[in-house]
Design a protein around this motif. Structure first.
Motif, short mmCIF file in Angstrom:
data_model
loop_
_atom_site.label_atom_id
_atom_site.label_comp_id
_atom_site.label_asym_id
_atom_site.label_seq_id
_atom_site.Cartn_x
_atom_site.Cartn_y
_atom_site.Cartn_z
N PHE A 241 30.50 66.17 57.15
CA PHE A 241 30.84 64.79 56.77
C PHE A 241 30.41 63.77 57.82
N LEU A 242 29.78 64.21 58.86
CA LEU A 242 29.40 63.27 59.90
C LEU A 242 28.54 62.16 59.33
N PRO A 243 28.86 60.96 59.67
CA PRO A 243 28.12 59.81 59.12
C PRO A 243 26.88 59.54 59.96
N LEU A 244 26.00 60.48 59.98
CA LEU A 244 24.85 60.32 60.87
C LEU A 244 23.75 59.47 60.24
N ASP A 245 23.78 59.38 58.94
CA ASP A 245 22.81 58.49 58.31
C ASP A 245 23.58 57.40 57.58
N PRO A 246 23.50 56.19 58.10
CA PRO A 246 24.35 55.11 57.61
C PRO A 246 24.26 54.94 56.10
N ALA A 247 23.08 55.19 55.56
CA ALA A 247 22.89 54.94 54.14
C ALA A 247 23.65 55.95 53.29
N ASP A 248 23.70 57.16 53.75
CA ASP A 248 24.27 58.23 52.92
C ASP A 248 25.75 58.02 52.65
N ARG A 249 26.12 58.51 51.51
CA ARG A 249 27.54 58.58 51.17
C ARG A 249 27.79 59.98 50.66
N GLY A 250 28.97 60.49 50.87
CA GLY A 250 29.26 61.82 50.36
C GLY A 250 29.43 61.81 48.84
N SER A 308 20.34 69.01 65.80
CA SER A 308 20.62 68.63 67.17
C SER A 308 21.51 67.40 67.21
N ARG A 309 21.29 66.49 66.27
CA ARG A 309 22.15 65.30 66.27
C ARG A 309 23.58 65.69 65.93
N LEU A 310 23.68 66.66 65.07
CA LEU A 310 25.01 67.13 64.71
C LEU A 310 25.69 67.77 65.93
N ILE A 311 24.93 68.58 66.61
CA ILE A 311 25.50 69.24 67.80
C ILE A 311 25.86 68.20 68.86
N VAL A 312 24.98 67.24 69.05
CA VAL A 312 25.26 66.21 70.04
C VAL A 312 26.54 65.46 69.68
N SER A 313 26.72 65.21 68.40
CA SER A 313 27.95 64.54 67.99
C SER A 313 29.17 65.34 68.41
N CYS A 314 29.10 66.62 68.18
CA CYS A 314 30.24 67.46 68.56
C CYS A 314 30.44 67.46 70.07
N LEU A 343 16.44 69.44 72.66
CA LEU A 343 16.84 68.21 71.96
C LEU A 343 18.28 67.84 72.31
N VAL A 344 19.12 68.84 72.35
CA VAL A 344 20.53 68.58 72.67
C VAL A 344 20.65 68.06 74.09
N ALA A 345 19.98 68.72 74.99
CA ALA A 345 20.09 68.34 76.39
C ALA A 345 19.66 66.89 76.59
N ALA A 346 18.68 66.46 75.80
CA ALA A 346 18.16 65.11 75.98
C ALA A 346 19.17 64.04 75.59
N ALA A 347 20.05 64.36 74.68
CA ALA A 347 20.91 63.30 74.13
C ALA A 347 22.39 63.51 74.42
N ALA A 348 22.77 64.67 74.90
CA ALA A 348 24.19 64.95 75.08
C ALA A 348 24.66 64.48 76.44
N PRO B 243 25.07 59.96 68.47
CA PRO B 243 23.73 59.62 67.97
C PRO B 243 23.83 59.07 66.56
N LEU B 244 24.51 57.96 66.44
CA LEU B 244 24.74 57.45 65.09
C LEU B 244 23.54 56.66 64.56
N ASP B 245 22.74 56.19 65.45
CA ASP B 245 21.54 55.51 64.99
C ASP B 245 20.33 56.30 65.50
N PRO B 246 19.65 56.96 64.58
CA PRO B 246 18.61 57.89 64.98
C PRO B 246 17.58 57.27 65.91
N ALA B 247 17.33 55.99 65.71
CA ALA B 247 16.28 55.36 66.50
C ALA B 247 16.70 55.18 67.97
N ASP B 248 17.96 54.91 68.16
CA ASP B 248 18.42 54.59 69.52
C ASP B 248 18.30 55.76 70.48
#
Lengths: 387, 387
Positions: A241-250, A308-314, A343-348, B243-248
């Motif tokens: 359910f992570l809102p990683l893509d603003p446009a998406d809705r569940g 990776s974005r999902l993992i970084v979120s966690c 990828l994770v290391a770069a953003a976490a 990482p809520l905004d992929p571009a950032d």
DNA sequence: ATAGTTCGTTCGCCGTAGGAAGGAAGTGTG
DNA sequence: CACACTTCCTTCCTACGGCGAACGAACTAT
């Protein structure tokens, strides 16, 4: 600190402290497998005088088996004791859409008996009959039952229709507990996997981990400070359910993220990339395709980026330190795992290790064993070394 | 379960069990404040016979004060005991860029003494001198010291220059512990706030919560199962890195998300919307502007949406059940909080309550008190009712 | 006044923890 | 091969804490 009224149970009674000692010895023996009384004194801190009668008791009960004398440099050789895993059996019951699978395992996680039952009649009845049958003459050694339910087991969105109402909330647990006379725990299958990997798998050396399980949906199990954390509504780890893509809705209880990056979704894309029958292991297929096909390689890159974005979120929220890839995510090859790690290391914000889970199908079983064993010890607050 | 070697401390010795009882009584008395022995038997589960000498001891030590007889319907009236908060003092030390502020508080969180010291010379020396001076003749009652450091205190990205090297890792904690002779805990200020709100603030009735603190950066403190969870690298709650905004991409240790939605960033936009001097409380200013100005209203909407996605992310991972808004986020008015609540409910997989934190500046202090008091009890594993 | 009720305390038993001493079973050494 | 030496395990004994039960204390109701 909370203003919840203190429970009326006495904090330290005599029976408790004795039981604590018993558990301390048992749990130590379970870890070390074969040891002498002298080692027990070191490891548990109990005095030899205290241990002698206790060990005698445990031998009589079958928890420990006396083996011959061990090697000795000088002095009397140690009389070795071996932990008997069969002294403690647990039942692991997995609820599946139209059937239940039931396994009896010893405390090593070795399956002693198993059976799959088609779901007919009342779930509770079925379990109450199957477990004792399967356990047979080992029934007295049964220490607990763990039930794995797909999806969220309490509160949160209901993800699997058949178990609604029966699994929801306590009734099934309470009823079984009365009927079988042993502690019953019930949890999300992903949480059980996380517990399993934490107990004997790829996370046995750390106190915190996150297991990311990619299947029809995407779920995660979170272990912090050695315990599975379910969160207030049991929805911890609902990372789909992570809102990683603003446009998406569940839609319909499916998280926006998992709709795009689950095994199902990947399978569809893989079919599109390499027409043919739908592969059993789409991620494996994708990894192979990506070696030759550029479009597949690009898509694999997208998948890795998404995960990776999902993992970084966690990591940003819970900082588990280690992330285990399970289910379809475990089909990644070493190179892909390494890319994901990068990828994770770069953003976490914190160093995080990404690995494959190692237990595969057996993770749930091991988790159930771990749960059931600790549930047996849960009557009293743990005095055992927790980490 | 883990293969970490069991520690060599004895699990249950007599002294321990006595101490456990003491703590059980003290912690009960701390909560209830004024009670009789009869109530203690109910609440702790200890027998009256056990309590009599124990209470006598605690009175002698100053933990409890005998008050007159209480009201009684029939029978002998209860001899009331009052918990003496002054029996336990804690020091809360906040490290700030160029100075440290030091407070002595009793276990109610009432500040007994405070002082701000300009940072000159060694931090450890300064603290070691200041705390005993401030405590004065109350020094023997000092039970613990909690140190609040901005940013991530161990591991993770280093966010605040002055404390680098001194705060990093254990040295400061160990050194102080040796020097002052009481437990020292050191943590992120946001974690302390979360502990404070959990102890006596807007989260005192729940076991799980997340405190979202918006200031120069954005950070969160996570309480799960009644304990602050720091994660493996101490980076739990670093939600500014989400990482809520992929571009950032993050820059210089500032998370991509917090670069856009922190108090600073909002302040800049507010200045642009309503030119004039930079407001002290930009969110308050924004909320007011939004009543009349459409552009401000739209921007407020954006801010709420951004924060809601951040909260939803936390719910998906940890499911805290309650989210407390702190710092600039606490400047939202009721209507804005309600809108935020709605946004969260729409996207989160689990019911989540969004509220303002209530302790404001005092949160860190209360958190420090809570930490220090539980650190005093942490020598032994908790046998007290944990939830 | 007397009975009734609730509190708190004292007494004493029981069980457990652990110190100390002694027996058991080996290894090294003259 | 006997003797010391070391280490391990057990037994004996003591001390102490928890708690059941009886008892004294203090107040209310009738």
């Amino acid at each position: 600190m909370t203003d919840v009224v203190t429970p009326p149970t006495s904090p330290v009674s005599r029976e408790r402290s004795k039981e604590i000692k018993r558990l301390s010895v048992i749990s130590t023996a379970r870890q070390v497998r074969v040891l002498s009384r002298a080692e027990l004194t070191e490891l548990t801190g109990l005095s030899p005088a205290t241990l002698t009668p206790l060990v005698r008791e445990l031998i009589a009960e079958g928890y420990l088996i006396e083996r011959g004398p061990g090697a000795s440099r000088a002095g009397r050789p140690r009389a070795m004791l071996e932990f008997n895993p069969r002294a403690e059996l647990v039942a692991a019951v997995a609820l599946e859409p139209s059937r239940i699978s039931c396994e009896i395992a010893d405390s090593d996680g070795t399956v002693v008996a198993h059976r799959t039952v088609r779901l007919a009649g009342d779930i509770i009845d079925t379990i109450c009959r199957s477990v004792p049958e399967l356990a047979g003459d080992g029934l007295p050694a049964l220490r607990g039952v763990a039930i794995a339910a797909p999806g969220v087991s309490s509160g949160g969105a209901v993800r699997l229709a058949p178990s609604v109402g029966l699994v929801e909330g306590r009734p099934i647990g309470e009823a079984l507990q009365r009927c079988l006379g042993v502690p019953v725990v019930i949890d999300n299958d992903v949480n059980l996997m996380a517990a399993g990997e934490h107990a004997v798998g790829a996370g046995s050396d750390v106190a915190d981990l996150l297991l990311l399980h990619v299947a029809d949906g995407i779920g995660a199990g979170l272990v912090l400070d050695g315990q599975v954390r379910r969160g207030s509504g049991g929805a911890a780890g609902e990372v789909g359910f992570l809102p990683l893509d603003p446009a998406d809705r569940g839609h319909d209880g499916v998280g926006p993220f998992e709709a795009r990056w689950s095994e199902n979704a990947i399978a569809e894309r893989v079919v599109a990339l390499a027409p043919g029958r739908r592969p059993d292991a789409p991620v494996t297929a994708l990894v192979e395709l990506a070696r030759a096909d550029e479009r597949a390689a690009a898509y694999l890159g997208e998948v890795l980026a998404a995960w990776s974005r999902l993992i970084v979120s966690c990591v940003c929220v819970a900082d588990p330190g280690r992330v285990l890839l399970s289910g379809a995510a475990a089909q990644l090859d070493d190179a892909a795992v390494a890319r994901l790690q990068t990828l994770v290391a770069a953003a976490a914000p914190s160093a995080t290790e990404v690995r494959r889970a190692v237990l595969g199908d057996r993770a749930v079983l091991h988790g159930a064993v771990s749960y059931a064993l600790s549930a047996a010890a849960a009557g009293l607050p743990t005095l055992l070394p927790s980490p």
